[in-house]
Design a protein around this motif. Structure first.
Motif, PDB file in Angstrom:
ATOM      1  N   ALA A  28       0.817  -1.213   0.000  1.00  0.00           N
ATOM      2  CA  ALA A  28       0.000   0.000   0.000  1.00  0.00           C
ATOM      3  C   ALA A  28       0.850   1.262   0.000  1.00  0.00           C
ATOM      4  N   ALA A  29       1.964   1.240   0.715  1.00  0.00           N
ATOM      5  CA  ALA A  29       2.804   2.430   0.798  1.00  0.00           C
ATOM      6  C   ALA A  29       3.363   2.829  -0.562  1.00  0.00           C
ATOM      7  N   ALA A  30       3.660   1.836  -1.382  1.00  0.00           N
ATOM      8  CA  ALA A  30       4.248   2.100  -2.697  1.00  0.00           C
ATOM      9  C   ALA A  30       3.212   2.069  -3.818  1.00  0.00           C
ATOM     10  N   GLY A  31       1.983   1.648  -3.521  1.00  0.00           N
ATOM     11  CA  GLY A  31       0.959   1.564  -4.553  1.00  0.00           C
ATOM     12  C   GLY A  31       1.301   0.573  -5.638  1.00  0.00           C
ATOM     13  N   ARG A  32       1.786  -0.593  -5.255  1.00  0.00           N
ATOM     14  CA  ARG A  32       2.220  -1.575  -6.241  1.00  0.00           C
ATOM     15  C   ARG A  32       1.941  -2.982  -5.724  1.00  0.00           C
ATOM     16  N   LEU A  33       1.941  -3.922  -6.642  1.00  0.00           N
ATOM     17  CA  LEU A  33       1.801  -5.333  -6.288  1.00  0.00           C
ATOM     18  C   LEU A  33       3.176  -5.988  -6.307  1.00  0.00           C
ATOM     19  N   LEU A  34       3.479  -6.745  -5.271  1.00  0.00           N
ATOM     20  CA  LEU A  34       4.670  -7.583  -5.228  1.00  0.00           C
ATOM     21  C   LEU A  34       4.269  -9.010  -5.567  1.00  0.00           C
ATOM     22  N   TRP A  35       5.098  -9.708  -6.329  1.00  0.00           N
ATOM     23  CA  TRP A  35       4.882 -11.133  -6.551  1.00  0.00           C
ATOM     24  C   TRP A  35       6.202 -11.757  -6.967  1.00  0.00           C
ATOM     25  N   THR A  45       7.638  -6.467  -9.258  1.00  0.00           N
ATOM     26  CA  THR A  45       6.684  -5.463  -8.820  1.00  0.00           C
ATOM     27  C   THR A  45       5.885  -5.006 -10.032  1.00  0.00           C
ATOM     28  N   TYR A  46       4.640  -4.575  -9.767  1.00  0.00           N
ATOM     29  CA  TYR A  46       3.748  -4.118 -10.831  1.00  0.00           C
ATOM     30  C   TYR A  46       2.878  -2.997 -10.285  1.00  0.00           C
ATOM     31  N   ASP A  47       2.915  -1.850 -10.948  1.00  0.00           N
ATOM     32  CA  ASP A  47       2.091  -0.707 -10.588  1.00  0.00           C
ATOM     33  C   ASP A  47       0.929  -0.647 -11.569  1.00  0.00           C
ATOM     34  N   PRO A  48      -0.286  -0.998 -11.133  1.00  0.00           N
ATOM     35  CA  PRO A  48      -1.407  -1.030 -12.092  1.00  0.00           C
ATOM     36  C   PRO A  48      -1.810   0.357 -12.581  1.00  0.00           C
ATOM     37  N   ALA A  49      -1.461   1.414 -11.846  1.00  0.00           N
ATOM     38  CA  ALA A  49      -1.843   2.759 -12.272  1.00  0.00           C
ATOM     39  C   ALA A  49      -1.017   3.229 -13.463  1.00  0.00           C
ATOM     40  N   THR A  50       0.242   2.812 -13.520  1.00  0.00           N
ATOM     41  CA  THR A  50       1.139   3.276 -14.584  1.00  0.00           C
ATOM     42  C   THR A  50       1.587   2.157 -15.523  1.00  0.00           C
ATOM     43  N   GLY A  51       1.402   0.908 -15.086  1.00  0.00           N
ATOM     44  CA  GLY A  51       1.914  -0.219 -15.854  1.00  0.00           C
ATOM     45  C   GLY A  51       3.382  -0.491 -15.620  1.00  0.00           C
ATOM     46  N   ARG A  52       4.021   0.291 -14.766  1.00  0.00           N
ATOM     47  CA  ARG A  52       5.460   0.127 -14.524  1.00  0.00           C
ATOM     48  C   ARG A  52       5.738  -1.191 -13.817  1.00  0.00           C
ATOM     49  N   ARG A  53       6.784  -1.856 -14.284  1.00  0.00           N
ATOM     50  CA  ARG A  53       7.191  -3.144 -13.713  1.00  0.00           C
ATOM     51  C   ARG A  53       8.676  -3.111 -13.383  1.00  0.00           C
ATOM     52  N   THR A  54       9.062  -3.839 -12.344  1.00  0.00           N
ATOM     53  CA  THR A  54      10.476  -4.040 -12.052  1.00  0.00           C
ATOM     54  C   THR A  54      10.723  -5.514 -11.814  1.00  0.00           C
ATOM     55  N   LEU A  55      11.985  -5.910 -11.939  1.00  0.00           N
ATOM     56  CA  LEU A  55      12.382  -7.294 -11.735  1.00  0.00           C
ATOM     57  C   LEU A  55      13.711  -7.310 -11.000  1.00  0.00           C
ATOM     58  N   ARG A  56      13.775  -8.091  -9.941  1.00  0.00           N
ATOM     59  CA  ARG A  56      15.018  -8.268  -9.198  1.00  0.00           C
ATOM     60  C   ARG A  56      15.278  -9.755  -9.046  1.00  0.00           C
ATOM     61  N   ARG A  57      16.504 -10.169  -9.313  1.00  0.00           N
ATOM     62  CA  ARG A  57      16.863 -11.578  -9.170  1.00  0.00           C
ATOM     63  C   ARG A  57      17.410 -11.829  -7.773  1.00  0.00           C
ATOM     64  N   SER A  58      17.003 -12.955  -7.211  1.00  0.00           N
ATOM     65  CA  SER A  58      17.492 -13.381  -5.903  1.00  0.00           C
ATOM     66  C   SER A  58      18.561 -14.448  -6.099  1.00  0.00           C
ATOM     67  N   GLU A  59      19.487 -14.520  -5.156  1.00  0.00           N
ATOM     68  CA  GLU A  59      20.527 -15.554  -5.247  1.00  0.00           C
ATOM     69  C   GLU A  59      20.012 -16.921  -4.793  1.00  0.00           C
TER      70      GLU A  59
END
Length: 289
Positions: A28-35, A45-59
């Motif tokens: 809620a603080a960032a206005g985005r979905l984590l999955w 991450t996915y922001d439905p308001a803007t469509g912006r997405r990010t991707l981070r790889r875990s070790e």
């Protein structure tokens, strides 16, 4: 009475090919979905308001990701619970590797504690656990004989906890003390019948109904607080893994899916789906660590 919602009720939020998409969580603080993609070791991450997405790889394989109250993320990883600080620095909160075991689903309780599940890679019976981890890293194993620890959630008043150990086919309910975090009186709320798939992740809505994703069931089901099945949302992929409310007003139901083990896999297997206006969710607390 059970109400069915046909395939037209869903939309594709993010078209992806996740091996094991899981753990949708509204930040809620960032206005985005984590999955996440557990087997792909990816945090989305996915922001439905803007469509912006990010991707981070875990070790490591990552079983769950949740927002932290002070910023950053908490991760349920193969070898324990880790923290990502706002500057993207990683550190362990609890590092306790067990050969052949990994973290799976996790949830944040009303008091800010993280309830973390584990399972064996070979899904050996009784090889998993469910633990409660506080913000300072103190951990208590609550259940030590589960097989595939999965969906966990709380009633709107925090006095009931719902829990799924997938091979049992049950959605269980326990009495939860919001002041101490203690749970007692584990008992079945509902059971998924043979041929309808296996219960996986869950979320609880503002009315106290429990929404359950069905692995190999191609659907999300809603159960009333009394355990009656009253709604089925059919989806175009068999391996539906988890669900969570998000978006403005917490009315949209986001659903993760998997393609692992499917040959051939349906076109949308591994994608993030959304059912707009599905219901009314409850704001989820951030981890207190």
């Amino acid at each position: 009475m059970t109400t069915k919602s046909g395939a037209a009720s869903y939309e594709v939020a993010v078209r992806a090919r996740s091996a094991l998409g899981e753990g949708p969580t509204w930040d809620a603080a960032a206005g985005r979905l984590l999955w996440i993609d557990i087997l792909g070791s990816r945090i989305h991450t996915y922001d439905p308001a803007t469509g912006r997405r990010t991707l981070r790889r875990s070790e490591q394989h990552v079983g769950a990701v949740k927002p932290r109250a002070g910023g950053g993320l908490v991760l349920n990883l193969r070898d324990g619970v880790g923290l990502l600080d706002p500057d993207d620095t990683f550190r362990w909160l609890r590092h306790e590797p067990v050969p052949g075991r990994r973290g799976n689903d996790a949830a944040v309780a009303p008091d800010g504690a993280l309830w973390t599940g584990t399972m064996r890679y070979d899904e050996a019976t009784g090889g998993g656990t469910l633990a409660r981890v506080t913000g300072d890293g103190t951990a208590e194993t609550v259940l030590d004989d589960v097989t595939v620890s999965n969906g966990t959630g709380w009633s709107p008043d925090g006095r009931l906890m719902y829990y799924i150990d997938t091979p049992t086919r049950r959605i269980d309910v326990l009495d939860h003390d919001p002041d101490t975090g203690r749970v007692t009186g584990r008992r079945p709320l509902a059971e998924v019948e043979d041929g309808a798939g296996f219960p996986d992740g869950l979320t609880v809505d503002a009315g106290g109904c429990v929404w359950v994703a069905l692995w190999d069931g191609a659907a999300v089901r809603r159960y009333t607080p009394a355990g009656a099945l009253d709604r089925v949302i059919e989806l175009p992929v068999p391996r539906v893994t988890a669900c969570a409310f998000g978006g403005r007003g917490l009315t949209d139901l986001y659903v993760t899916t998997a393609r692992v083990g499917l040959d051939p896999a349906p076109p949308l297997a591994g994608s993030l789906l959304v059912v707009p206006g599905a219901g009314e969710g409850v704001a989820q607390p951030a981890f207190a660590g």
